[in-house]
Design a protein around this motif. Structure first.
Motif, PDB file in Angstrom:
ATOM      1  N   VAL A  67       0.850  -1.192   0.000  1.00  0.00           N
ATOM      2  CA  VAL A  67       0.000   0.000   0.000  1.00  0.00           C
ATOM      3  C   VAL A  67       0.886   1.243   0.000  1.00  0.00           C
ATOM      4  N   MET A  68       1.961   1.202   0.802  1.00  0.00           N
ATOM      5  CA  MET A  68       2.896   2.335   0.843  1.00  0.00           C
ATOM      6  C   MET A  68       3.507   2.569  -0.532  1.00  0.00           C
ATOM      7  N   VAL A  69       3.892   1.508  -1.206  1.00  0.00           N
ATOM      8  CA  VAL A  69       4.473   1.654  -2.545  1.00  0.00           C
ATOM      9  C   VAL A  69       3.480   2.347  -3.474  1.00  0.00           C
ATOM     10  N   GLY A  70       2.214   1.927  -3.422  1.00  0.00           N
ATOM     11  CA  GLY A  70       1.194   2.553  -4.265  1.00  0.00           C
ATOM     12  C   GLY A  70       0.996   4.022  -3.951  1.00  0.00           C
ATOM     13  N   LEU A  71       0.949   4.355  -2.667  1.00  0.00           N
ATOM     14  CA  LEU A  71       0.803   5.764  -2.272  1.00  0.00           C
ATOM     15  C   LEU A  71       1.991   6.589  -2.755  1.00  0.00           C
ATOM     16  N   LEU A  72       3.192   6.062  -2.560  1.00  0.00           N
ATOM     17  CA  LEU A  72       4.381   6.798  -2.991  1.00  0.00           C
ATOM     18  C   LEU A  72       4.460   6.903  -4.513  1.00  0.00           C
ATOM     19  N   ASP A  73       4.039   5.851  -5.219  1.00  0.00           N
ATOM     20  CA  ASP A  73       3.976   5.939  -6.682  1.00  0.00           C
ATOM     21  C   ASP A  73       3.057   7.080  -7.103  1.00  0.00           C
ATOM     22  N   ASP A  74       1.884   7.162  -6.447  1.00  0.00           N
ATOM     23  CA  ASP A  74       0.934   8.248  -6.751  1.00  0.00           C
ATOM     24  C   ASP A  74       1.569   9.613  -6.510  1.00  0.00           C
ATOM     25  N   LEU A  75       2.217   9.765  -5.355  1.00  0.00           N
ATOM     26  CA  LEU A  75       2.826  11.061  -5.036  1.00  0.00           C
ATOM     27  C   LEU A  75       3.960  11.389  -6.002  1.00  0.00           C
ATOM     28  N   GLU A  76       4.733  10.393  -6.394  1.00  0.00           N
ATOM     29  CA  GLU A  76       5.802  10.634  -7.370  1.00  0.00           C
ATOM     30  C   GLU A  76       5.225  11.050  -8.719  1.00  0.00           C
ATOM     31  N   GLN A  77       4.170  10.370  -9.164  1.00  0.00           N
ATOM     32  CA  GLN A  77       3.544  10.714 -10.443  1.00  0.00           C
ATOM     33  C   GLN A  77       2.982  12.129 -10.432  1.00  0.00           C
ATOM     34  N   GLY A  79       4.366  14.492  -8.803  1.00  0.00           N
ATOM     35  CA  GLY A  79       5.511  15.373  -8.581  1.00  0.00           C
ATOM     36  C   GLY A  79       5.600  15.908  -7.159  1.00  0.00           C
ATOM     37  N   LEU A  80       5.067  15.156  -6.197  1.00  0.00           N
ATOM     38  CA  LEU A  80       5.014  15.636  -4.807  1.00  0.00           C
ATOM     39  C   LEU A  80       5.991  14.939  -3.868  1.00  0.00           C
ATOM     40  N   ALA A  81       6.552  13.826  -4.291  1.00  0.00           N
ATOM     41  CA  ALA A  81       7.525  13.106  -3.467  1.00  0.00           C
ATOM     42  C   ALA A  81       8.571  12.503  -4.388  1.00  0.00           C
ATOM     43  N   GLU A  82       9.725  12.263  -3.821  1.00  0.00           N
ATOM     44  CA  GLU A  82      10.764  11.593  -4.596  1.00  0.00           C
ATOM     45  C   GLU A  82      11.493  10.579  -3.725  1.00  0.00           C
ATOM     46  N   ARG A  83      11.847   9.486  -4.370  1.00  0.00           N
ATOM     47  CA  ARG A  83      12.639   8.442  -3.726  1.00  0.00           C
ATOM     48  C   ARG A  83      14.104   8.706  -4.077  1.00  0.00           C
ATOM     49  N   ARG A  84      14.945   8.639  -3.058  1.00  0.00           N
ATOM     50  CA  ARG A  84      16.389   8.762  -3.274  1.00  0.00           C
ATOM     51  C   ARG A  84      17.051   7.564  -2.602  1.00  0.00           C
ATOM     52  N   ARG A  85      18.170   7.163  -3.152  1.00  0.00           N
ATOM     53  CA  ARG A  85      18.914   6.072  -2.519  1.00  0.00           C
ATOM     54  C   ARG A  85      19.225   6.462  -1.081  1.00  0.00           C
ATOM     55  N   HIS A  86      18.978   5.528  -0.175  1.00  0.00           N
ATOM     56  CA  HIS A  86      19.256   5.775   1.240  1.00  0.00           C
ATOM     57  C   HIS A  86      20.768   5.770   1.429  1.00  0.00           C
ATOM     58  N   PRO A  87      21.321   6.776   2.116  1.00  0.00           N
ATOM     59  CA  PRO A  87      22.775   6.865   2.245  1.00  0.00           C
ATOM     60  C   PRO A  87      23.411   5.711   3.030  1.00  0.00           C
ATOM     61  N   ALA A  88      22.664   5.091   3.932  1.00  0.00           N
ATOM     62  CA  ALA A  88      23.232   4.032   4.765  1.00  0.00           C
ATOM     63  C   ALA A  88      22.837   2.629   4.300  1.00  0.00           C
ATOM     64  N   ASP A  89      21.849   2.523   3.413  1.00  0.00           N
ATOM     65  CA  ASP A  89      21.365   1.218   2.970  1.00  0.00           C
ATOM     66  C   ASP A  89      21.077   1.298   1.469  1.00  0.00           C
ATOM     67  N   ARG A  90      21.972   0.746   0.660  1.00  0.00           N
ATOM     68  CA  ARG A  90      21.841   0.858  -0.790  1.00  0.00           C
ATOM     69  C   ARG A  90      20.612   0.149  -1.337  1.00  0.00           C
ATOM     70  N   ARG A  91      19.999  -0.750  -0.558  1.00  0.00           N
ATOM     71  CA  ARG A  91      18.806  -1.467  -1.010  1.00  0.00           C
ATOM     72  C   ARG A  91      17.529  -0.666  -0.758  1.00  0.00           C
TER      73      ARG A  91
END
Length: 158
Positions: A67-77, A79-91
């Protein structure tokens, strides 16, 4: 035989009636901003602590990671949120608000305030504080985490 009280004298019915009313009104108020109440809730949580991972957000909100992935996909589409590589966890991805979200959020918050004000018209400040306290106690007693809407678990706004 159980007492046959009219619906208008049943607390559970009145809370449901008011919840339905205010949810519908809030959805209408947000519509021209291109977001739903579920988006607003996640944006508010992000505004209080950017850089958390998707997993951390899902756990904090008590929702399934899909559900979180879907919400974040919506926000990214949008243009309201962005995913960035986590500095401490590359996964993992850290989640951040965009400038567009920072511009939109004050307007969305003002609309939430206007909806609340309209709903509470007719109550003085002492009655508003009392109602808020009683509702917080009931929400806590029923296991609802403070500030997390159970509707986020279903993400109805898609």
């Amino acid at each position: 035989m159980p007492e046959n009280r009219p619906l208008g004298e049943r607390t559970n019915f009145l809370l449901s009636q008011l919840g339905f009313h205010t949810a519908a009104r809030f959805t209408e108020r947000l519509a021209d901003l291109g977001i739903h109440p579920s988006h607003f809730g996640l944006l508010m949580h992000l505004s209080q602590g950017e850089g958390r991972t998707q997993q951390q957000l899902a756990e904090a909100l008590g929702i399934h990671r899909k559900v979180m992935v879907g919400l974040l996909d919506d926000l990214e589409q949008r243009g309201l949120a962005e995913r960035r590589r986590h500095p401490a966890d590359r996964r993992a991805h850290a989640i951040f608000l965009t400038d567009a979200a920072r511009t939109l959020l004050p307007d969305a918050q003002a609309r939430a305030d206007a909806e609340e004000e309209e709903l509470l018209t007719g109550l003085d400040s002492a009655e508003r504080r009392q109602l808020l306290g009683l509702l917080q106690r009931l929400a806590e007693r029923t296991g609802n985490p403070r500030g997390v809407h159970p509707g986020l678990r279903r993400h109805p706004g898609r």
